[in-house]
Motif scaffolding. Structure first.
Motif, short mmCIF file in Angstrom:
data_model
loop_
_atom_site.label_atom_id
_atom_site.label_comp_id
_atom_site.label_asym_id
_atom_site.label_seq_id
_atom_site.Cartn_x
_atom_site.Cartn_y
_atom_site.Cartn_z
N SER A 1 0.83 -1.19 0.00
CA SER A 1 0.00 0.00 0.00
C SER A 1 0.87 1.26 0.00
O SER A 1 0.57 2.23 -0.70
N LYS A 2 1.97 1.26 0.78
CA LYS A 2 2.87 2.41 0.82
C LYS A 2 3.56 2.62 -0.53
O LYS A 2 3.71 3.74 -0.98
N VAL A 3 3.95 1.54 -1.16
CA VAL A 3 4.61 1.63 -2.46
C VAL A 3 3.65 2.21 -3.50
O VAL A 3 4.04 3.04 -4.33
N LYS A 4 2.39 1.78 -3.45
CA LYS A 4 1.40 2.31 -4.38
C LYS A 4 1.19 3.81 -4.17
O LYS A 4 1.09 4.57 -5.13
N LYS A 5 1.13 4.26 -2.91
CA LYS A 5 0.94 5.68 -2.61
C LYS A 5 2.14 6.50 -3.10
O LYS A 5 1.97 7.56 -3.69
N ILE A 6 3.33 5.99 -2.85
CA ILE A 6 4.54 6.71 -3.28
C ILE A 6 4.60 6.76 -4.81
O ILE A 6 4.93 7.80 -5.40
N SER A 7 4.27 5.68 -5.48
CA SER A 7 4.26 5.63 -6.94
C SER A 7 3.24 6.62 -7.50
O SER A 7 3.50 7.33 -8.48
N LEU A 8 2.05 6.64 -6.91
CA LEU A 8 1.01 7.56 -7.34
C LEU A 8 1.44 9.01 -7.15
O LEU A 8 1.28 9.85 -8.05
N PHE A 9 2.01 9.31 -6.01
CA PHE A 9 2.50 10.66 -5.73
C PHE A 9 3.59 11.05 -6.72
O PHE A 9 3.61 12.16 -7.24
N GLY A 10 4.50 10.14 -7.02
CA GLY A 10 5.58 10.41 -7.98
C GLY A 10 5.03 10.66 -9.38
O GLY A 10 5.47 11.56 -10.09
N ALA A 11 4.07 9.84 -9.79
CA ALA A 11 3.48 10.00 -11.12
C ALA A 11 2.75 11.34 -11.24
O ALA A 11 2.86 12.03 -12.27
N ILE A 12 2.03 11.72 -10.22
CA ILE A 12 1.33 13.01 -10.23
C ILE A 12 2.33 14.16 -10.26
O ILE A 12 2.16 15.12 -11.02
N SER A 13 3.39 14.06 -9.49
CA SER A 13 4.42 15.11 -9.46
C SER A 13 5.09 15.27 -10.82
O SER A 13 5.28 16.38 -11.31
N VAL A 14 5.45 14.16 -11.44
CA VAL A 14 6.09 14.21 -12.76
C VAL A 14 5.13 14.80 -13.80
O VAL A 14 5.51 15.63 -14.62
N THR A 15 3.88 14.39 -13.76
CA THR A 15 2.89 14.89 -14.72
C THR A 15 2.69 16.40 -14.55
O THR A 15 2.67 17.14 -15.54
N LEU A 16 2.54 16.86 -13.32
CA LEU A 16 2.36 18.30 -13.07
C LEU A 16 3.59 19.10 -13.50
O LEU A 16 3.46 20.20 -14.06
N THR A 17 4.77 18.55 -13.25
CA THR A 17 6.00 19.23 -13.67
C THR A 17 6.06 19.34 -15.20
O THR A 17 6.41 20.39 -15.74
N MET A 18 5.71 18.28 -15.89
CA MET A 18 5.71 18.31 -17.36
C MET A 18 4.70 19.32 -17.89
O MET A 18 4.99 20.06 -18.84
N ILE A 19 3.53 19.37 -17.29
CA ILE A 19 2.51 20.32 -17.71
C ILE A 19 3.00 21.75 -17.49
O ILE A 19 2.85 22.62 -18.36
N PHE A 20 3.62 22.01 -16.35
CA PHE A 20 4.14 23.34 -16.04
C PHE A 20 5.23 23.74 -17.03
O PHE A 20 5.20 24.85 -17.59
N VAL A 21 6.18 22.86 -17.29
CA VAL A 21 7.28 23.17 -18.20
C VAL A 21 6.76 23.40 -19.62
O VAL A 21 7.16 24.35 -20.29
N CYS A 22 5.88 22.56 -20.09
CA CYS A 22 5.32 22.72 -21.44
C CYS A 22 4.51 24.01 -21.55
O CYS A 22 4.61 24.73 -22.55
N SER A 23 3.73 24.32 -20.54
CA SER A 23 2.94 25.56 -20.55
C SER A 23 3.85 26.79 -20.58
O SER A 23 3.59 27.75 -21.31
N TYR A 24 4.92 26.75 -19.81
CA TYR A 24 5.86 27.87 -19.79
C TYR A 24 6.54 28.03 -21.15
O TYR A 24 6.71 29.16 -21.63
N GLN A 25 6.90 26.94 -21.78
CA GLN A 25 7.52 27.00 -23.11
C GLN A 25 6.55 27.58 -24.14
O GLN A 25 6.95 28.36 -24.99
N VAL A 26 5.30 27.21 -24.07
CA VAL A 26 4.30 27.78 -24.97
C VAL A 26 4.17 29.27 -24.71
O VAL A 26 4.15 30.08 -25.65
N TYR A 27 4.12 29.69 -23.46
CA TYR A 27 4.02 31.10 -23.10
C TYR A 27 5.21 31.88 -23.65
O TYR A 27 5.06 32.96 -24.21
N GLN A 28 6.41 31.35 -23.50
CA GLN A 28 7.62 32.05 -23.93
C GLN A 28 7.79 32.08 -25.44
O GLN A 28 8.26 33.06 -25.99
N ASN A 29 7.44 31.01 -26.13
CA ASN A 29 7.81 30.85 -27.54
C ASN A 29 6.70 31.06 -28.55
O ASN A 29 6.98 31.18 -29.74
#
Length: 140
Positions: free
Chosen positions: A4-32
């Motif tokens: 259960s702990k491994v699943k929670k950590i994996s889910l948290f990691g996946a959400i963090s990576v997804t949000l980071t990718m969305i933020f970086v891509c959005s910033y690149q669109v804004y800049q370019n």
């Protein structure tokens, strides 16, 4: 329990990576992407080279346009006389009917003046009086 702990950590990691990718891509669109950048950070510039000996009002063209329309909520409605300008400028603002909306005001090099009294979605025409020289005026 450990599973259960491994699943929670994996889910948290996946959400963090997804949000980071969305933020970086959005910033690149804004800049370019110019259309997106101009919508969220509107700015227009006028470069004036005045060689007039009389004391008349000269119309100002921002990015080749006779008038400016504050068509997004992101306009600060601030006019800036660039620090590299030749000197002070006196300005006034007119509406589309030729009525003076903001009477004469002065902007010194490297300073700005707020134009908060101007309304959204109306055409405004800017006029300037200044000594001979080159002036860079930004409207943000």
């Amino acid at each position: 329990m450990v599973n259960s702990k491994v699943k929670k950590i994996s889910l948290f990691g996946a959400i963090s990576v997804t949000l980071t990718m969305i933020f970086v891509c959005s910033y690149q669109v804004y800049q370019n992407v110019e259309t997106v950048h101009n919508y969220f950070s509107p700015k227009t510039t006028s470069i004036l080279a005045l060689n007039v000996e009389n004391d008349e009002w000269n119309s100002v063209k921002f990015n080749g346009n006779d008038s400016v329309k504050f068509d997004t909520v992101f306009w600060d409605k601030t006019i800036i006389n660039d620090a590299k300008s030749a000197g002070n400028i006196r300005m006034r603002v007119k509406d589309e009917k030729g009525n003076i909306v903001i009477a004469e005001f002065e902007v010194f090099p490297g300073t700005s003046t707020s134009l908060k009294d101007l309304n959204k979605d109306k055409q405004y025409y800017f006029e300037v009086k200044a000594e001979n020289g080159q002036f860079i005026i930004n409207l943000i």
